[in-house]
Design a protein around this motif. Sequence first.
Motif, PDB file in Angstrom:
ATOM      1  N   ASP A  54       3.228  89.974  52.385  1.00 39.40           N
ATOM      2  CA  ASP A  54       4.661  89.806  51.708  1.00 39.40           C
ATOM      3  C   ASP A  54       5.448  88.587  52.357  1.00 39.40           C
ATOM      4  O   ASP A  54       5.910  87.621  51.614  1.00 39.40           O
ATOM      5  CB  ASP A  54       5.334  91.051  51.738  1.00 39.40           C
ATOM      6  N   ALA A  55       5.457  88.424  53.577  1.00 40.45           N
ATOM      7  CA  ALA A  55       5.986  87.473  54.435  1.00 40.45           C
ATOM      8  C   ALA A  55       5.076  86.027  54.143  1.00 40.45           C
ATOM      9  O   ALA A  55       5.897  85.036  54.142  1.00 40.45           O
ATOM     10  CB  ALA A  55       5.792  87.942  56.041  1.00 40.45           C
ATOM     11  N   LEU A  56       3.965  86.019  54.036  1.00 38.15           N
ATOM     12  CA  LEU A  56       3.237  84.703  53.799  1.00 38.15           C
ATOM     13  C   LEU A  56       3.487  84.507  52.462  1.00 38.15           C
ATOM     14  O   LEU A  56       3.770  83.122  52.215  1.00 38.15           O
ATOM     15  CB  LEU A  56       1.573  85.079  54.091  1.00 38.15           C
ATOM     16  N   ASP A  57       3.460  85.126  51.448  1.00 40.49           N
ATOM     17  CA  ASP A  57       3.957  84.984  49.924  1.00 40.49           C
ATOM     18  C   ASP A  57       5.377  84.279  49.869  1.00 40.49           C
ATOM     19  O   ASP A  57       5.374  83.462  48.946  1.00 40.49           O
ATOM     20  CB  ASP A  57       3.576  86.036  49.034  1.00 40.49           C
ATOM     21  N   ALA A  58       6.082  84.796  50.755  1.00 38.50           N
ATOM     22  CA  ALA A  58       7.525  84.103  50.739  1.00 38.50           C
ATOM     23  C   ALA A  58       7.655  82.966  51.475  1.00 38.50           C
ATOM     24  O   ALA A  58       8.559  82.192  51.282  1.00 38.50           O
ATOM     25  CB  ALA A  58       8.487  85.375  51.432  1.00 38.50           C
ATOM     26  N   GLY A  59       6.431  82.450  52.119  1.00 36.57           N
ATOM     27  CA  GLY A  59       6.407  81.222  52.911  1.00 36.57           C
ATOM     28  C   GLY A  59       6.554  81.067  54.259  1.00 36.57           C
ATOM     29  O   GLY A  59       6.522  80.110  54.942  1.00 36.57           O
ATOM     30  N   ALA A  60       6.620  82.273  55.026  1.00 35.81           N
ATOM     31  CA  ALA A  60       6.457  82.245  56.499  1.00 35.81           C
ATOM     32  C   ALA A  60       4.975  81.990  56.768  1.00 35.81           C
ATOM     33  O   ALA A  60       3.890  82.148  56.139  1.00 35.81           O
ATOM     34  CB  ALA A  60       6.676  83.804  56.815  1.00 35.81           C
ATOM     35  N   ALA A  61       4.846  81.514  58.232  1.00 40.17           N
ATOM     36  CA  ALA A  61       3.828  81.342  58.785  1.00 40.17           C
ATOM     37  C   ALA A  61       3.472  82.592  59.558  1.00 40.17           C
ATOM     38  O   ALA A  61       4.444  83.186  59.940  1.00 40.17           O
ATOM     39  CB  ALA A  61       3.871  80.210  59.792  1.00 40.17           C
ATOM     40  N   ALA A  62       2.218  83.078  59.629  1.00 41.81           N
ATOM     41  CA  ALA A  62       1.996  84.259  60.464  1.00 41.81           C
ATOM     42  C   ALA A  62       0.837  84.182  61.340  1.00 41.81           C
ATOM     43  O   ALA A  62      -0.181  83.576  60.725  1.00 41.81           O
ATOM     44  CB  ALA A  62       1.754  85.485  59.230  1.00 41.81           C
ATOM     45  N   TYR A  63       1.084  84.574  62.532  1.00 46.80           N
ATOM     46  CA  TYR A  63      -0.251  84.692  63.634  1.00 46.80           C
ATOM     47  C   TYR A  63      -0.409  86.000  64.055  1.00 46.80           C
ATOM     48  O   TYR A  63       0.459  86.796  64.525  1.00 46.80           O
ATOM     49  CB  TYR A  63       0.261  83.650  64.586  1.00 46.80           C
ATOM     50  N   ALA A  64      -1.689  86.411  64.081  1.00 45.36           N
ATOM     51  CA  ALA A  64      -1.975  87.776  64.687  1.00 45.36           C
ATOM     52  C   ALA A  64      -1.994  87.382  66.479  1.00 45.36           C
ATOM     53  O   ALA A  64      -2.458  86.443  66.905  1.00 45.36           O
ATOM     54  CB  ALA A  64      -3.400  87.995  64.308  1.00 45.36           C
ATOM     55  N   LEU A  65      -1.570  88.394  66.986  1.00 50.80           N
ATOM     56  CA  LEU A  65      -1.448  88.572  68.421  1.00 50.80           C
ATOM     57  C   LEU A  65      -2.600  89.041  68.758  1.00 50.80           C
ATOM     58  O   LEU A  65      -3.486  90.051  68.179  1.00 50.80           O
ATOM     59  CB  LEU A  65      -0.528  89.281  68.985  1.00 50.80           C
ATOM     60  N   ALA A  66      -3.289  88.890  69.977  1.00 47.75           N
ATOM     61  CA  ALA A  66      -4.674  89.401  70.530  1.00 47.75           C
ATOM     62  C   ALA A  66      -4.447  90.534  71.187  1.00 47.75           C
ATOM     63  O   ALA A  66      -3.284  90.977  71.622  1.00 47.75           O
ATOM     64  CB  ALA A  66      -5.194  88.460  71.517  1.00 47.75           C
TER      65      ALA A  66
END
Length: 66
Positions: A54-66
Motif C-alpha cells: 500500500d505504501a509503495l502504491d501510494a508513492g513511498a520508497a520502501a527498504y527492508a532492514l536486515a
Amino acid sequence: MQRLRKLVQKRGLRQAERVFVAEGVTLLREALEAGVVPETVFYAPDADTSLITDALDAGAAAYALA
C-alpha cells in the motif's frame, strides 16, 4: 539509513528539512488512510507485506532492514 539516524537524533535537522520521523504500523496505516504519503518506509523482514505494498502504491520508497 544514515539520513534516518541523523533525523532521529537531530531535531534541528528535522526542522530544517521540514520532515518528521514516525515509527509503527498503526501510524503508517493511519497516514496512508488519511492520504498522507510517506517519503520513505523502512520495514522489518517480517512486516505486513500488504501494508508495504500500500505504501509503495501510494508513492513511498520502501527498504527492508536486515
